[in-house]
Design a protein around this motif. Structure first.
Motif, PDB file in Angstrom:
ATOM      1  N   ARG A  40       0.787  -1.233   0.000  1.00 47.47           N
ATOM      2  CA  ARG A  40       0.000   0.000   0.000  1.00 47.47           C
ATOM      3  C   ARG A  40       0.821   1.287   0.000  1.00 47.47           C
ATOM      4  N   VAL A  41       2.056   1.246   0.478  1.00 47.37           N
ATOM      5  CA  VAL A  41       2.818   2.484   0.672  1.00 47.37           C
ATOM      6  C   VAL A  41       4.119   2.500  -0.113  1.00 47.37           C
ATOM      7  N   ARG A  42       4.896   1.428  -0.028  1.00 48.95           N
ATOM      8  CA  ARG A  42       6.244   1.401  -0.595  1.00 48.95           C
ATOM      9  C   ARG A  42       6.199   1.581  -2.104  1.00 48.95           C
ATOM     10  N   THR A  43       7.074   2.470  -2.602  1.00 49.93           N
ATOM     11  CA  THR A  43       7.116   2.690  -4.046  1.00 49.93           C
ATOM     12  C   THR A  43       7.905   1.569  -4.714  1.00 49.93           C
ATOM     13  N   HIS A  44       7.510   1.257  -5.938  1.00 49.33           N
ATOM     14  CA  HIS A  44       8.155   0.215  -6.729  1.00 49.33           C
ATOM     15  C   HIS A  44       8.614   0.828  -8.047  1.00 49.33           C
ATOM     16  N   ARG A  45       9.863   0.666  -8.369  1.00 51.08           N
ATOM     17  CA  ARG A  45      10.399   1.252  -9.597  1.00 51.08           C
ATOM     18  C   ARG A  45       9.710   0.691 -10.832  1.00 51.08           C
ATOM     19  N   SER A  46       9.367  -0.587 -10.823  1.00 46.75           N
ATOM     20  CA  SER A  46       8.735  -1.198 -11.991  1.00 46.75           C
ATOM     21  C   SER A  46       7.312  -0.686 -12.215  1.00 46.75           C
ATOM     22  N   LEU A  47       6.717  -0.059 -11.199  1.00 47.74           N
ATOM     23  CA  LEU A  47       5.358   0.496 -11.318  1.00 47.74           C
ATOM     24  C   LEU A  47       5.408   2.010 -11.450  1.00 47.74           C
ATOM     25  N   ASP A  48       6.516   2.548 -11.956  1.00 52.88           N
ATOM     26  CA  ASP A  48       6.698   3.982 -12.130  1.00 52.88           C
ATOM     27  C   ASP A  48       6.545   4.717 -10.804  1.00 52.88           C
ATOM     28  N   THR A  60      -1.347  19.632  -3.087  1.00 48.71           N
ATOM     29  CA  THR A  60      -0.817  20.645  -2.181  1.00 48.71           C
ATOM     30  C   THR A  60      -1.443  20.525  -0.802  1.00 48.71           C
ATOM     31  N   ALA A  61      -0.633  20.616   0.190  1.00 49.13           N
ATOM     32  CA  ALA A  61      -1.032  20.631   1.601  1.00 49.13           C
ATOM     33  C   ALA A  61       0.234  20.442   2.431  1.00 49.13           C
ATOM     34  N   SER A  62       0.087  20.493   3.738  1.00 53.16           N
ATOM     35  CA  SER A  62       1.252  20.239   4.584  1.00 53.16           C
ATOM     36  C   SER A  62       1.523  18.738   4.646  1.00 53.16           C
ATOM     37  N   ILE A  63       2.777  18.373   4.833  1.00 47.02           N
ATOM     38  CA  ILE A  63       3.184  16.966   4.818  1.00 47.02           C
ATOM     39  C   ILE A  63       3.220  16.439   6.242  1.00 47.02           C
ATOM     40  N   LYS A  64       2.651  15.261   6.434  1.00 48.67           N
ATOM     41  CA  LYS A  64       2.611  14.591   7.741  1.00 48.67           C
ATOM     42  C   LYS A  64       3.262  13.217   7.595  1.00 48.67           C
ATOM     43  N   SER A  65       4.032  12.818   8.597  1.00 44.05           N
ATOM     44  CA  SER A  65       4.720  11.526   8.588  1.00 44.05           C
ATOM     45  C   SER A  65       4.013  10.560   9.530  1.00 44.05           C
ATOM     46  N   PHE A  66       3.799   9.335   9.064  1.00 51.58           N
ATOM     47  CA  PHE A  66       3.210   8.281   9.884  1.00 51.58           C
ATOM     48  C   PHE A  66       4.202   7.121   9.973  1.00 51.58           C
ATOM     49  N   PRO A  67       4.627   6.748  11.191  1.00 51.95           N
ATOM     50  CA  PRO A  67       5.588   5.647  11.330  1.00 51.95           C
ATOM     51  C   PRO A  67       4.951   4.293  11.024  1.00 51.95           C
ATOM     52  N   ILE A  68       5.734   3.434  10.402  1.00 50.23           N
ATOM     53  CA  ILE A  68       5.326   2.066  10.097  1.00 50.23           C
ATOM     54  C   ILE A  68       6.361   1.152  10.724  1.00 50.23           C
ATOM     55  N   LEU A  69       5.916   0.064  11.329  1.00 50.07           N
ATOM     56  CA  LEU A  69       6.801  -0.864  12.028  1.00 50.07           C
ATOM     57  C   LEU A  69       7.607  -0.124  13.089  1.00 50.07           C
ATOM     58  N   ARG A  70       6.903   0.665  13.882  1.00 43.84           N
ATOM     59  CA  ARG A  70       7.483   1.433  14.993  1.00 43.84           C
ATOM     60  C   ARG A  70       8.613   2.354  14.562  1.00 43.84           C
ATOM     61  N   GLY A  71       8.475   2.946  13.366  1.00 46.25           N
ATOM     62  CA  GLY A  71       9.437   3.924  12.891  1.00 46.25           C
ATOM     63  C   GLY A  71      10.508   3.383  11.978  1.00 46.25           C
ATOM     64  N   LEU A  72      10.496   2.099  11.675  1.00 45.92           N
ATOM     65  CA  LEU A  72      11.479   1.529  10.753  1.00 45.92           C
ATOM     66  C   LEU A  72      11.291   2.141   9.361  1.00 45.92           C
ATOM     67  N   HIS A  73      10.048   2.337   8.967  1.00 49.11           N
ATOM     68  CA  HIS A  73       9.694   2.994   7.715  1.00 49.11           C
ATOM     69  C   HIS A  73       8.674   4.084   8.034  1.00 49.11           C
ATOM     70  N   HIS A  74       8.474   4.994   7.106  1.00 48.89           N
ATOM     71  CA  HIS A  74       7.493   6.064   7.300  1.00 48.89           C
ATOM     72  C   HIS A  74       6.632   6.219   6.038  1.00 48.89           C
ATOM     73  N   HIS A  75       5.414   6.656   6.265  1.00 48.10           N
ATOM     74  CA  HIS A  75       4.501   6.969   5.167  1.00 48.10           C
ATOM     75  C   HIS A  75       4.234   8.468   5.253  1.00 48.10           C
ATOM     76  N   TYR A  76       4.533   9.192   4.202  1.00 47.55           N
ATOM     77  CA  TYR A  76       4.353  10.630   4.166  1.00 47.55           C
ATOM     78  C   TYR A  76       3.122  10.951   3.330  1.00 47.55           C
ATOM     79  N   VAL A  77       2.212  11.743   3.905  1.00 46.76           N
ATOM     80  CA  VAL A  77       0.997  12.137   3.193  1.00 46.76           C
ATOM     81  C   VAL A  77       0.802  13.635   3.341  1.00 46.76           C
ATOM     82  N   ARG A  78       0.067  14.190   2.410  1.00 48.03           N
ATOM     83  CA  ARG A  78      -0.296  15.611   2.485  1.00 48.03           C
ATOM     84  C   ARG A  78      -1.680  15.706   3.106  1.00 48.03           C
ATOM     85  N   LEU A  79      -1.797  16.527   4.123  1.00 44.15           N
ATOM     86  CA  LEU A  79      -3.076  16.727   4.808  1.00 44.15           C
ATOM     87  C   LEU A  79      -3.562  18.147   4.629  1.00 44.15           C
TER      88      LEU A  79
END
Length: 79
Positions: A40-48, A60-79
């Motif tokens: 759902r989150v991780r980008t894949h080079r083969s999928l552009d 456009t909006a401010s960027i918010k970070s959501f930790p995944i796996l207790r901060g091992l990875h992050h998901h950044y979204v515009r809110l």
């Protein structure tokens, strides 16, 4: 099978090399969280640089970070 080896390598490098697994139940929970992140989150080079489960482009909006796996990875979204 090259696809299976690639997936197992990604799981090991991006997840299990950084987490101490405390048992089977913990391992299953970690792997499920990583699978959700991978699909759902991780980008894949083969999928552009999109995820397998496509998501809308956020303009456009401010960027918010959501930790995944207790901060091992992050998901950044515009809110």
């Amino acid at each position: 099978n090259g696809l299976a080896e690639r997936l197992i390598g990604s799981i090991r490098r991006e997840c299990l090399d950084h987490i101490i697994v405390l048992g089977e139940v913990h391992l299953r929970r970690v792997l499920q969280s990583y699978a959700d992140y991978y699909d759902r989150v991780r980008t894949h080079r083969s999928l552009d640089k999109d995820a397998p489960v496509s998501r809308p482009v956020q303009r456009t909006a401010s960027i918010k970070s959501f930790p995944i796996l207790r901060g091992l990875h992050h998901h950044y979204v515009r809110l």
